[in-house]
Write an enzyme that holds these catalytic residues in place. Sequence first.
Site, short mmCIF file in Angstrom:
data_model
loop_
_atom_site.label_atom_id
_atom_site.label_comp_id
_atom_site.label_asym_id
_atom_site.label_seq_id
_atom_site.Cartn_x
_atom_site.Cartn_y
_atom_site.Cartn_z
CG ASN A 11 -1.67 1.25 1.46
OD1 ASN A 11 -1.78 2.07 0.55
ND2 ASN A 11 -2.22 1.43 2.65
CE LYS A 13 -0.08 3.46 4.64
NZ LYS A 13 -0.02 3.62 6.08
CG HIS A 101 -5.80 2.12 5.24
ND1 HIS A 101 -5.38 3.09 6.12
CD2 HIS A 101 -4.78 1.25 5.10
CE1 HIS A 101 -4.13 2.81 6.49
NE2 HIS A 101 -3.74 1.70 5.89
CD GLU A 103 -2.86 5.74 6.64
OE1 GLU A 103 -2.86 5.78 5.39
OE2 GLU A 103 -1.93 5.24 7.31
CD GLU A 173 -3.44 -2.31 7.50
OE1 GLU A 173 -2.35 -2.57 6.98
OE2 GLU A 173 -4.06 -1.26 7.27
N GLY A 179 2.60 2.48 10.65
CA GLY A 179 3.57 3.55 10.44
C GLY A 179 4.32 3.95 11.69
CB SER A 219 5.34 -1.54 11.98
OG SER A 219 4.94 -0.20 12.22
#
Length: 257
Positions: A11, A13, A101, A103, A173, A179, A219
Amino acid sequence: MSDRKALMMGNWKMHANHLEAIQMVQKLSYRLESADFEQVDLVVAPPFTALRSVQLLIDTDKMRLGLGAQNVDWHSEGAFTGEISAAMLAKLDVSHVIVGHSERRQHFGDTDEIVAKKVKAVLESEMTPVLCVGESLEQREAGQAESHVVGQVNAALKGVDPTSVSGVVVAYEPIWAIGTGRNALPEDAALMAGIIRETILEMSTSEISGKVRILYGGSVNPGNIKELMAKEHIDGALVGGASLDPDKMAAIVRYRI
Ligand code: PGA
């Protein structure tokens, strides 16, 4: 050992313009051999603006990589400025679409209801939704991780025909691991992946739930992938930061070596 083939998905991003994306995919492809693709499915999800370029590259060079998208709108078409439909992605040979996701849930208002509509739109266009679920640190510390994740899975797959559920990939996730360089303990990730499979079993059959691939994301890097993949119920990874480095992504694909 399950007979579910491993799936590694990058991904990217909001990184890489279309020229950079071409280079990244070329580098990644050079680092892999056909034997790698026998064991692992690999999908890259660049930004929308790079999809056409990467599609042409994959096609021209007959690469065995799959093309992924990071988001989709659930409407079929219409006055929705700035949005992209599932049919548009399918026409670009996109095989996998990331849906829900964290985000997008956090910054762009993707609610459980919207996520459910996106899952349906992706399935209707005969692509694979990669449904992301995961708890925040506060939820984990309050002992709510499991109920939150089960709730997200149920909400996203509500109304999906049980026979179509096997065509869904779920990515666990935990938000606190994305991240941050702090991945979930493989034991904890595996426990949650097992709970997700159990949740899918309740809405389908053991044959279907046994087919669903469950990824871990947060991560993931070449140093921790092997231990994660050794766990039952973890069938692959959704990789953010490390997927931007072709060396690291290739090493993740070749985690067995
Ligand atoms: P990360 O991102 O690997 O950089 O933690 C994972 C993701 O957001 O899918």
